[in-house]
Design an enzyme around this catalytic site. Structure first.
Site, PDB file in Angstrom:
ATOM      1  N   LYS A   1     -33.679   1.648 -10.868  1.00 46.08           N
ATOM      2  CA  LYS A   1     -34.567   2.629 -10.249  1.00 46.08           C
ATOM      3  C   LYS A   1     -35.912   1.954 -10.019  1.00 46.08           C
ATOM      4  O   LYS A   1     -36.562   1.494 -10.965  1.00 46.08           O
ATOM      5  CB  LYS A   1     -34.730   3.846 -11.162  1.00 46.08           C
ATOM      6  CG  LYS A   1     -35.720   4.859 -10.602  1.00 46.08           C
ATOM      7  CD  LYS A   1     -35.741   6.136 -11.398  1.00 46.08           C
ATOM      8  CE  LYS A   1     -36.792   7.090 -10.862  1.00 46.08           C
ATOM      9  NZ  LYS A   1     -36.838   8.348 -11.609  1.00 46.08           N
TER      10      LYS A   1
ATOM     11  N   ARG B   1     -42.438  14.713  -5.514  1.00 46.50           N
ATOM     12  CA  ARG B   1     -43.528  15.076  -6.431  1.00 46.50           C
ATOM     13  C   ARG B   1     -44.024  16.484  -6.124  1.00 46.50           C
ATOM     14  O   ARG B   1     -44.454  17.204  -7.012  1.00 46.50           O
ATOM     15  CB  ARG B   1     -44.654  14.046  -6.342  1.00 46.50           C
ATOM     16  CG  ARG B   1     -44.157  12.607  -6.586  1.00 46.50           C
ATOM     17  CD  ARG B   1     -44.545  12.053  -7.928  1.00 46.50           C
ATOM     18  NE  ARG B   1     -43.702  10.919  -8.295  1.00 46.50           N
ATOM     19  CZ  ARG B   1     -44.072   9.642  -8.293  1.00 46.50           C
ATOM     20  NH1 ARG B   1     -45.293   9.315  -7.934  1.00 46.50           N
ATOM     21  NH2 ARG B   1     -43.235   8.695  -8.659  1.00 46.50           N
TER      22      ARG B   1
ATOM     23  N   ARG C   1     -45.790   4.649 -11.912  1.00 44.73           N
ATOM     24  CA  ARG C   1     -44.787   4.407 -12.963  1.00 44.73           C
ATOM     25  C   ARG C   1     -44.383   2.931 -13.018  1.00 44.73           C
ATOM     26  O   ARG C   1     -43.274   2.597 -13.432  1.00 44.73           O
ATOM     27  CB  ARG C   1     -43.537   5.248 -12.669  1.00 44.73           C
ATOM     28  CG  ARG C   1     -43.792   6.731 -12.464  1.00 44.73           C
ATOM     29  CD  ARG C   1     -42.485   7.500 -12.528  1.00 44.73           C
ATOM     30  NE  ARG C   1     -42.583   8.840 -11.980  1.00 44.73           N
ATOM     31  CZ  ARG C   1     -43.172   9.873 -12.600  1.00 44.73           C
ATOM     32  NH1 ARG C   1     -43.732   9.700 -13.768  1.00 44.73           N
ATOM     33  NH2 ARG C   1     -43.191  11.059 -12.022  1.00 44.73           N
TER      34      ARG C   1
ATOM     35  N   GLU D   1     -30.692  -4.992 -15.702  1.00 41.62           N
ATOM     36  CA  GLU D   1     -30.801  -3.583 -16.119  1.00 41.62           C
ATOM     37  C   GLU D   1     -29.414  -2.932 -16.137  1.00 41.62           C
ATOM     38  O   GLU D   1     -29.080  -2.170 -17.047  1.00 41.62           O
ATOM     39  CB  GLU D   1     -31.702  -2.804 -15.142  1.00 41.62           C
ATOM     40  CG  GLU D   1     -33.185  -3.082 -15.287  1.00 41.62           C
ATOM     41  CD  GLU D   1     -33.825  -2.272 -16.416  1.00 41.62           C
ATOM     42  OE1 GLU D   1     -33.087  -1.607 -17.159  1.00 41.62           O
ATOM     43  OE2 GLU D   1     -35.059  -2.322 -16.543  1.00 41.62           O
TER      44      GLU D   1
ATOM     45  N   LYS E   1     -31.454   3.411  -6.864  1.00 42.60           N
ATOM     46  CA  LYS E   1     -32.354   4.398  -6.290  1.00 42.60           C
ATOM     47  C   LYS E   1     -33.681   3.739  -5.945  1.00 42.60           C
ATOM     48  O   LYS E   1     -34.201   3.000  -6.787  1.00 42.60           O
ATOM     49  CB  LYS E   1     -32.568   5.493  -7.330  1.00 42.60           C
ATOM     50  CG  LYS E   1     -33.565   6.546  -6.946  1.00 42.60           C
ATOM     51  CD  LYS E   1     -33.719   7.502  -8.088  1.00 42.60           C
ATOM     52  CE  LYS E   1     -34.795   8.499  -7.718  1.00 42.60           C
ATOM     53  NZ  LYS E   1     -35.086   9.417  -8.782  1.00 42.60           N
TER      54      LYS E   1
ATOM     55  N   SER F   1     -36.132  11.612  -1.698  1.00 43.83           N
ATOM     56  CA  SER F   1     -36.902  12.567  -0.899  1.00 43.83           C
ATOM     57  C   SER F   1     -37.577  11.928   0.323  1.00 43.83           C
ATOM     58  O   SER F   1     -37.585  12.515   1.403  1.00 43.83           O
ATOM     59  CB  SER F   1     -37.939  13.248  -1.785  1.00 43.83           C
ATOM     60  OG  SER F   1     -38.780  12.293  -2.409  1.00 43.83           O
TER      61      SER F   1
ATOM     62  N   TYR G   1     -30.081  15.280  -0.383  1.00 42.85           N
ATOM     63  CA  TYR G   1     -30.534  16.653  -0.120  1.00 42.85           C
ATOM     64  C   TYR G   1     -29.792  17.259   1.073  1.00 42.85           C
ATOM     65  O   TYR G   1     -29.877  18.457   1.301  1.00 42.85           O
ATOM     66  CB  TYR G   1     -32.053  16.667   0.103  1.00 42.85           C
ATOM     67  CG  TYR G   1     -32.803  16.156  -1.111  1.00 42.85           C
ATOM     68  CD1 TYR G   1     -32.989  16.974  -2.229  1.00 42.85           C
ATOM     69  CD2 TYR G   1     -33.273  14.841  -1.172  1.00 42.85           C
ATOM     70  CE1 TYR G   1     -33.635  16.505  -3.357  1.00 42.85           C
ATOM     71  CE2 TYR G   1     -33.925  14.357  -2.306  1.00 42.85           C
ATOM     72  CZ  TYR G   1     -34.102  15.195  -3.394  1.00 42.85           C
ATOM     73  OH  TYR G   1     -34.732  14.724  -4.516  1.00 42.85           O
TER      74      TYR G   1
HETATM   75  C1  PBG Z   1     -37.833  11.392 -12.414  1.00 42.69           C
HETATM   76  C2  PBG Z   1     -37.263  11.438 -11.046  1.00 42.69           C
HETATM   77  C3  PBG Z   1     -37.920  11.179  -9.840  1.00 42.69           C
HETATM   78  C4  PBG Z   1     -36.987  11.330  -8.823  1.00 42.69           C
HETATM   79  C5  PBG Z   1     -35.789  11.689  -9.431  1.00 42.69           C
HETATM   80  N1  PBG Z   1     -35.963  11.715 -10.802  1.00 42.69           N
HETATM   81  C6  PBG Z   1     -39.351  10.919  -9.583  1.00 42.69           C
HETATM   82  C7  PBG Z   1     -39.939   9.647  -9.976  1.00 42.69           C
HETATM   83  O1  PBG Z   1     -39.324   8.772 -10.557  1.00 42.69           O
HETATM   84  O2  PBG Z   1     -41.142   9.509  -9.698  1.00 42.69           O
HETATM   85  C8  PBG Z   1     -37.250  11.149  -7.372  1.00 42.69           C
HETATM   86  C9  PBG Z   1     -36.208  11.701  -6.456  1.00 42.69           C
HETATM   87  C10 PBG Z   1     -36.602  11.781  -5.033  1.00 42.69           C
HETATM   88  O3  PBG Z   1     -37.637  11.241  -4.604  1.00 42.69           O
HETATM   89  O4  PBG Z   1     -35.842  12.399  -4.272  1.00 42.69           O
HETATM   90  N2  PBG Z   1     -37.412  12.510 -13.183  1.00 42.69           N
END
Ligand code: PBG
Length: 329
Positions: A199, A209, A220, A236, A251, A277, A316
């Site tokens: 990720k 967000r 992060r 990982e 991801k 997203s 989505y």
């Molecule tokens: C963290 C989480 C995130 C997403 C899924 N799980 C946000 C992040 O890591 O900042 C993002 C998913 C998306 O953008 O569709 N719980």
């Protein structure tokens, strides 16, 4: 046929829709797709997420209705995110049996139960007041090992509430092992782990967000991966396999197809990818401007992720696409 002209003419198989369909090497199926859904504590009516046109923050009631529709459309599973009304430093809402995500999982478990695969986001960022995926040390950094203890408790809460698969999205070191051990100790040996193995710290999470009303200041980057790194993604992933992951995930998806391919080639476990997203919002925004053919762009992006080696895709558009596919095949 003289030597000047090729005997093999690939265009022969592109002549008609029927020939093209027969020659398709990669095919999407509704069951490949997992729908991420948001449930917000204290909502009487569902609320639109302006950065994700077509995506809702659900109330408990509307979540059940939308989940039932998704299952009827044939999607492979649901990934549930909870948005609490109140947050604190340790993310108490994640482990509280009456926390919104755990309550919603129990509702869904009763409503759709084993007709689908019920997945839950296992992270603290939606539940902490500072918005980080873990608990903070005195110096403000994310404390890896104290966070693992919170993840272990959260795992038990979600498994007890009926989740079949826990989506570990926090990117703490050792999280898969810590959660697997806690589940096994509590006799949840059948609860699976979907590991967000690779990720990345991505700008493409922007619209999410808003969907979870994130309070995060900063970024992060001390726990999510750095976008230039591929070998680190394999490291990982290897750790997650050793710690007991059941499904491996990359991801975001489209900007990281090389990572999807590499994970697919290196490991035998099922590979998932999360079309995040920002990937969704880009296509929706361009289509709304008339700059892209929405349906074609959606299907092309998903088939590319599938072709790179993901057999499961979180999207989505899962329900929309399930319907598009029914018309197509
Ligand atoms: C963290 C989480 C995130 C997403 C899924 N799980 C946000 C992040 O890591 O900042 C993002 C998913 C998306 O953008 O569709 N719980």
């Amino acid at each position: 046929m003289t030597g000047e002209f090729p005997a093999v003419r690939p265009r022969r198989l592109r002549r008609s829709p029927a020939l093209r369909r027969l020659a398709e090497e990669t095919r999407l199926h509704p069951a490949d797709l997992v729908l991420p859904m948001f449930v917000r504590e204290g909502l009487a009516e569902p609320r639109v997420v302006s950065s994700l046109p077509g995506v809702m923050q659900h109330s408990r009631e509307s979540l059940l209705k939308a989940a039932t529709e998704a299952v009827q459309a044939g999607v492979g599973g649901l990934m549930i995110f909870g948005v609490p009304a109140r947050r604190d430093a340790v993310g108490s809402g994640a482990t509280d049996p009456d926390g919104i995500l755990n309550v919603a999982l129990r509702d869904l478990s009763a409503e759709v139960g084993d007709a689908t695969v019920l997945m839950s986001d296992l992270c603290l960022d939606e539940f902490t007041d500072h918005g980080h995926c873990g608990v903070l040390a005195a110096d403000g950094s994310v404390d890896n090992d104290r966070t693992l203890e919170r993840y272990a408790e959260t795992a038990i809460a979600q498994a007890s509430a009926g989740a079949h698969v826990l989506g570990l999205s926090g990117m703490m070191d050792g999280q898969v092992g810590a959660v697997r051990a806690a589940l096994d100790r509590a006799d949840f040996t059948d609860t699976s782990i979907l590991a967000y193995s690779a990720k990345y710290a991505s700008a493409f999470y922007g619209p999410f967000r808003e969907a979870v009303e994130s309070t995060l200041q900063g970024d992060r980057k001390t726990y999510q991966q750095d976008p230039p790194n591929l070998r680190e993604a394999l490291l990982e992933t290897r750790l997650d396999v050793a710690e007991g992951a059941d499904i491996l995930m990359v991801k975001p998806a489209l900007p990281y197809l090389d990572v999807v391919r590499a994970v697919r080639e290196e490991f035998e476990l099922p590979v998932a990818a999360y079309q995040v997203s920002g990937e969704y919002a880009m296509i929706e925004a361009a289509a709304a401007n008339g700059w892209l053919d929405r349906e074609r762009a959606i299907l092309e992006s998903l088939v590319a992720i599938r072709r790179a080696g993901a057999q499961i895709i979180l999207s989505y558009w899962a329900v929309d696409v399930a319907r598009m596919l029914r018309q197509r095949y």
